[in-house]
Design a protein around this motif. Structure first.
Motif, PDB file in Angstrom:
ATOM      1  N   MET A 107      11.321 -17.373   6.460  1.00  0.00           N
ATOM      2  CA  MET A 107      10.976 -17.615   5.103  1.00  0.00           C
ATOM      3  C   MET A 107      10.271 -16.410   4.469  1.00  0.00           C
ATOM      4  O   MET A 107      10.187 -15.451   5.142  1.00  0.00           O
ATOM      5  N   ALA A 108      10.606 -16.481   3.296  1.00  0.00           N
ATOM      6  CA  ALA A 108      10.374 -15.148   2.484  1.00  0.00           C
ATOM      7  C   ALA A 108       9.059 -14.956   2.358  1.00  0.00           C
ATOM      8  O   ALA A 108       8.075 -15.694   2.049  1.00  0.00           O
ATOM      9  N   GLU A 109       8.724 -13.778   2.253  1.00  0.00           N
ATOM     10  CA  GLU A 109       7.341 -13.195   1.905  1.00  0.00           C
ATOM     11  C   GLU A 109       6.840 -13.672   0.436  1.00  0.00           C
ATOM     12  O   GLU A 109       7.771 -13.516  -0.413  1.00  0.00           O
ATOM     13  N   HIS A 110       5.606 -13.755   0.066  1.00  0.00           N
ATOM     14  CA  HIS A 110       5.334 -13.794  -1.226  1.00  0.00           C
ATOM     15  C   HIS A 110       3.967 -12.752  -1.454  1.00  0.00           C
ATOM     16  O   HIS A 110       3.444 -12.376  -0.378  1.00  0.00           O
ATOM     17  N   THR A 111       3.691 -12.456  -2.672  1.00  0.00           N
ATOM     18  CA  THR A 111       2.582 -11.869  -3.146  1.00  0.00           C
ATOM     19  C   THR A 111       1.734 -12.940  -3.891  1.00  0.00           C
ATOM     20  O   THR A 111       2.164 -13.737  -4.687  1.00  0.00           O
ATOM     21  N   SER A 112       0.545 -12.647  -3.707  1.00  0.00           N
ATOM     22  CA  SER A 112      -0.582 -13.569  -4.268  1.00  0.00           C
ATOM     23  C   SER A 112      -1.698 -12.561  -4.754  1.00  0.00           C
ATOM     24  O   SER A 112      -2.098 -11.660  -4.255  1.00  0.00           O
ATOM     25  N   SER A 113      -2.362 -13.168  -6.051  1.00  0.00           N
ATOM     26  CA  SER A 113      -3.443 -12.381  -6.587  1.00  0.00           C
ATOM     27  C   SER A 113      -4.254 -13.396  -7.282  1.00  0.00           C
ATOM     28  O   SER A 113      -3.771 -14.276  -7.816  1.00  0.00           O
ATOM     29  N   SER A 114      -5.588 -13.114  -7.427  1.00  0.00           N
ATOM     30  CA  SER A 114      -6.482 -14.038  -8.186  1.00  0.00           C
ATOM     31  C   SER A 114      -7.325 -13.178  -9.201  1.00  0.00           C
ATOM     32  O   SER A 114      -7.633 -12.031  -9.116  1.00  0.00           O
ATOM     33  N   ILE A 115      -7.724 -13.824 -10.377  1.00  0.00           N
ATOM     34  CA  ILE A 115      -8.674 -13.243 -11.289  1.00  0.00           C
ATOM     35  C   ILE A 115      -9.366 -14.297 -11.824  1.00  0.00           C
ATOM     36  O   ILE A 115      -9.199 -15.611 -11.938  1.00  0.00           O
ATOM     37  N   THR A 116     -10.736 -13.966 -12.356  1.00  0.00           N
ATOM     38  CA  THR A 116     -11.609 -14.776 -12.801  1.00  0.00           C
ATOM     39  C   THR A 116     -11.412 -14.767 -14.597  1.00  0.00           C
ATOM     40  O   THR A 116     -11.435 -13.373 -15.174  1.00  0.00           O
ATOM     41  N   ILE A 117     -11.382 -15.983 -15.250  1.00  0.00           N
ATOM     42  CA  ILE A 117     -11.401 -15.584 -16.634  1.00  0.00           C
ATOM     43  C   ILE A 117     -12.495 -16.557 -17.109  1.00  0.00           C
ATOM     44  O   ILE A 117     -12.825 -17.542 -16.770  1.00  0.00           O
ATOM     45  N   GLU A 118     -12.937 -15.804 -18.246  1.00  0.00           N
ATOM     46  CA  GLU A 118     -14.314 -16.563 -18.906  1.00  0.00           C
ATOM     47  C   GLU A 118     -13.759 -17.656 -19.767  1.00  0.00           C
ATOM     48  O   GLU A 118     -14.125 -17.538 -21.034  1.00  0.00           O
ATOM     49  N   ALA A 119     -13.244 -18.726 -19.202  1.00  0.00           N
ATOM     50  CA  ALA A 119     -13.058 -19.724 -20.083  1.00  0.00           C
ATOM     51  C   ALA A 119     -12.510 -20.952 -19.197  1.00  0.00           C
ATOM     52  O   ALA A 119     -12.258 -20.814 -18.115  1.00  0.00           O
ATOM     53  N   ALA A 120     -12.641 -22.172 -19.730  1.00  0.00           N
ATOM     54  CA  ALA A 120     -12.515 -23.449 -18.897  1.00  0.00           C
ATOM     55  C   ALA A 120     -11.087 -23.496 -18.596  1.00  0.00           C
ATOM     56  O   ALA A 120     -10.065 -23.063 -19.068  1.00  0.00           O
ATOM     57  N   PRO A 121     -10.701 -24.067 -17.543  1.00  0.00           N
ATOM     58  CA  PRO A 121      -9.269 -24.316 -17.010  1.00  0.00           C
ATOM     59  C   PRO A 121      -8.280 -25.109 -17.868  1.00  0.00           C
ATOM     60  O   PRO A 121      -7.329 -24.477 -18.077  1.00  0.00           O
ATOM     61  N   ALA A 122      -8.745 -25.917 -18.828  1.00  0.00           N
ATOM     62  CA  ALA A 122      -7.994 -26.383 -19.890  1.00  0.00           C
ATOM     63  C   ALA A 122      -7.566 -25.384 -21.000  1.00  0.00           C
ATOM     64  O   ALA A 122      -6.547 -25.366 -21.350  1.00  0.00           O
TER      65      ALA A 122
END
Length: 147
Positions: A1-16
């Motif tokens: 299986m191929a490796e993947h890269t992942s990252s997260s960020i918080t945004i000051e707005a609603a998911p929609a």
């Protein structure tokens, strides 16, 4: 299986609000940095993009390719490579999670593989650059349009 890269960020707005920017492919060249052109080729029954052609310039990775999109509810979109000149794989996803105070955590996961020989660490670096720039651009774009 191929490796993947992942990252997260918080945004000051609603998911929609975040998903509205993610789903607006025509405006990707305005905020992603790496995407120079974007064209929706097909839509699903709900009018969301199902197939999108993108012209990408991410330094070591330059390509004109088509991605097939799958939408899971209103908080996740994933894609797989449909057609490419240089890439063997370009699979990824945006997952949104509502946070208190009307904020959204966005997690971007990406797997890139190219047809030409390239060291794994160079591929991971390209993935990281694409993810970091996309998340920073997404945050800036959403927060500017929702304020």
């Amino acid at each position: 299986m191929a490796e993947h890269t992942s990252s997260s960020i918080t945004i000051e707005a609603a998911p929609a609000d975040v998903m509205a920017v993610i789903a607006d492919f025509a405006r990707y060249p305005e905020w992603t940095g790496e995407v120079k052109e974007a064209e929706v080729l097909a839509t699903d029954a709900e009018g969301r993009a199902a197939k999108v052609r993108l012209l990408l310039d991410a330094g070591a990775i330059k390509d004109d390719h088509t991605l097939a999109y799958s939408w899971k509810g209103s908080d996740e979109v994933s894609w797989t490579l449909d057609k490419s000149q240089m890439l063997r794989q370009l699979d990824g996803s945006y997952r949104l999670a509502a946070l208190p105070g009307g904020r959204t955590e966005v997690t971007y996961q990406l797997t890139v593989d190219v047809k030409i020989p390239m060291l794994g660490m160079i591929k991971r670096k390209a993935e990281k650059v694409i993810i970091d720039r996309a998340l920073a651009g997404l945050k800036k774009r959403v927060e500017a349009t929702s304020s």
